[in-house]
Write an enzyme that holds these catalytic residues in place. Structure first.
Site, PDB file in Angstrom:
ATOM      1  CE  LYS A 157      -3.985  -2.179   2.281  1.00 19.29           C
ATOM      2  NZ  LYS A 157      -4.968  -2.047   3.384  1.00 19.29           N
TER       3      LYS A 157
ATOM      4  CD  GLU B 151      -8.914  -8.716  -3.769  1.00 20.50           C
ATOM      5  OE1 GLU B 151      -9.770  -8.379  -2.933  1.00 20.50           O
ATOM      6  OE2 GLU B 151      -7.778  -9.154  -3.448  1.00 20.50           O
TER       7      GLU B 151
HETATM    8  P1  ADP Z   1      -7.865  -6.783   5.553  1.00 23.83           P
HETATM    9  O1  ADP Z   1      -7.039  -5.821   4.715  1.00 23.83           O
HETATM   10  O2  ADP Z   1      -7.093  -7.302   6.733  1.00 23.83           O
HETATM   11  O3  ADP Z   1      -8.488  -7.873   4.730  1.00 23.83           O
HETATM   12  P2  ADP Z   1     -10.517  -5.570   5.669  1.00 23.83           P
HETATM   13  O4  ADP Z   1     -10.808  -6.278   4.393  1.00 23.83           O
HETATM   14  O5  ADP Z   1     -11.467  -5.730   6.802  1.00 23.83           O
HETATM   15  O6  ADP Z   1      -9.050  -5.929   6.217  1.00 23.83           O
HETATM   16  O7  ADP Z   1     -10.425  -4.010   5.403  1.00 23.83           O
HETATM   17  C1  ADP Z   1      -9.803  -3.522   4.226  1.00 23.83           C
HETATM   18  C2  ADP Z   1      -8.892  -2.370   4.591  1.00 23.83           C
HETATM   19  O8  ADP Z   1      -9.687  -1.284   5.102  1.00 23.83           O
HETATM   20  C3  ADP Z   1      -7.892  -2.664   5.721  1.00 23.83           C
HETATM   21  O9  ADP Z   1      -6.729  -3.321   5.277  1.00 23.83           O
HETATM   22  C4  ADP Z   1      -7.588  -1.262   6.220  1.00 23.83           C
HETATM   23  O10 ADP Z   1      -6.696  -0.563   5.333  1.00 23.83           O
HETATM   24  C5  ADP Z   1      -8.968  -0.604   6.117  1.00 23.83           C
HETATM   25  N1  ADP Z   1      -9.708  -0.732   7.366  1.00 23.83           N
HETATM   26  C6  ADP Z   1     -10.366  -1.833   7.844  1.00 23.83           C
HETATM   27  N2  ADP Z   1     -10.975  -1.587   9.021  1.00 23.83           N
HETATM   28  C7  ADP Z   1     -10.720  -0.277   9.295  1.00 23.83           C
HETATM   29  C8  ADP Z   1     -11.090   0.622  10.364  1.00 23.83           C
HETATM   30  N3  ADP Z   1     -11.850   0.201  11.373  1.00 23.83           N
HETATM   31  N4  ADP Z   1     -10.644   1.898  10.296  1.00 23.83           N
HETATM   32  C9  ADP Z   1      -9.893   2.331   9.253  1.00 23.83           C
HETATM   33  N5  ADP Z   1      -9.517   1.554   8.213  1.00 23.83           N
HETATM   34  C10 ADP Z   1      -9.914   0.272   8.240  1.00 23.83           C
END
Ligand code: ADP
Ligand code: MG
Length: 138
Positions: free
Chosen positions: A9, A126
């Site tokens: 990222k 993706e």
């Molecule tokens: P992951 O990347 O671990 O699969 P998710 O798919 O739940 O997590 O979320 C996608 C992305 O959104 C995360 O990697 C993070 O960058 C962001 N994100 C997730 N939850 C939050 C939160 N509560 N606050 C801010 N950003 C978040």
């Protein structure tokens, strides 16, 4: 053999952790079969994260994901999706196990250094979001 999409990222790139993160992929035995630098527009970031469009953090997340260059990578190996998730660690670096990429390099819960596909259906979609078949080595 399975393939998964990783993204280093914008925080990982801005903080000069490209090499460190790729080192962890290679040390784990996952193979890089495609890789390129990208700079997502806000619209492209919204498209990529459309499953999260109803979440309160969606606007901030897509601002962040379009804020600078990132690296899209296709990783291949047995159980690549689960192994990459293991290597990444929990979403919030405060909860990520020691030695994981997010524990080592994430800034916070949003700016968490890497993305990784979470299931085989999402991995296929993706990967196709960033790479044509011709761009993935066979
Ligand atoms: P992951 O990347 O671990 O699969 P998710 O798919 O739940 O997590 O979320 C996608 C992305 O959104 C995360 O990697 C993070 O960058 C962001 N994100 C997730 N939850 C939050 C939160 N509560 N606050 C801010 N950003 C978040
Ligand atoms: Mg996810």
């Amino acid at each position: 053999m399975e393939q998964t999409l990783s993204i280093i990222k914008p925080d990982g790139v801005a903080n000069s952790h490209i090499g460190d993160i790729i080192k962890q992929f290679e040390s784990s035995g996952l193979k890089i079969v495609a890789m390129k630098m990208i700079h997502l527009s806000k619209k492209e970031a919204r498209g990529f994260y459309s499953v999260h469009k109803a979440r309160p953090f969606f606007d901030s997340l897509t601002d962040f994901m379009s804020s600078g260059p990132a690296i899209a990578i296709v990783l291949e190996g047995e159980d690549a999706i689960a192994r990459n998730r293991e290597l990444m660690g929990a979403t919030d670096p405060k909860d990520a196990a020691g030695g994981t990429i997010r524990s080592n390099f994430a800034t916070d819960k949003e700016k968490n250094a890497v993305h990784g596909s979470d299931a085989s259906e999402t991995a296929v979609l993706e990967i196709a979001y960033f790479f044509s078949k011709l761009e993935i080595v066979g």
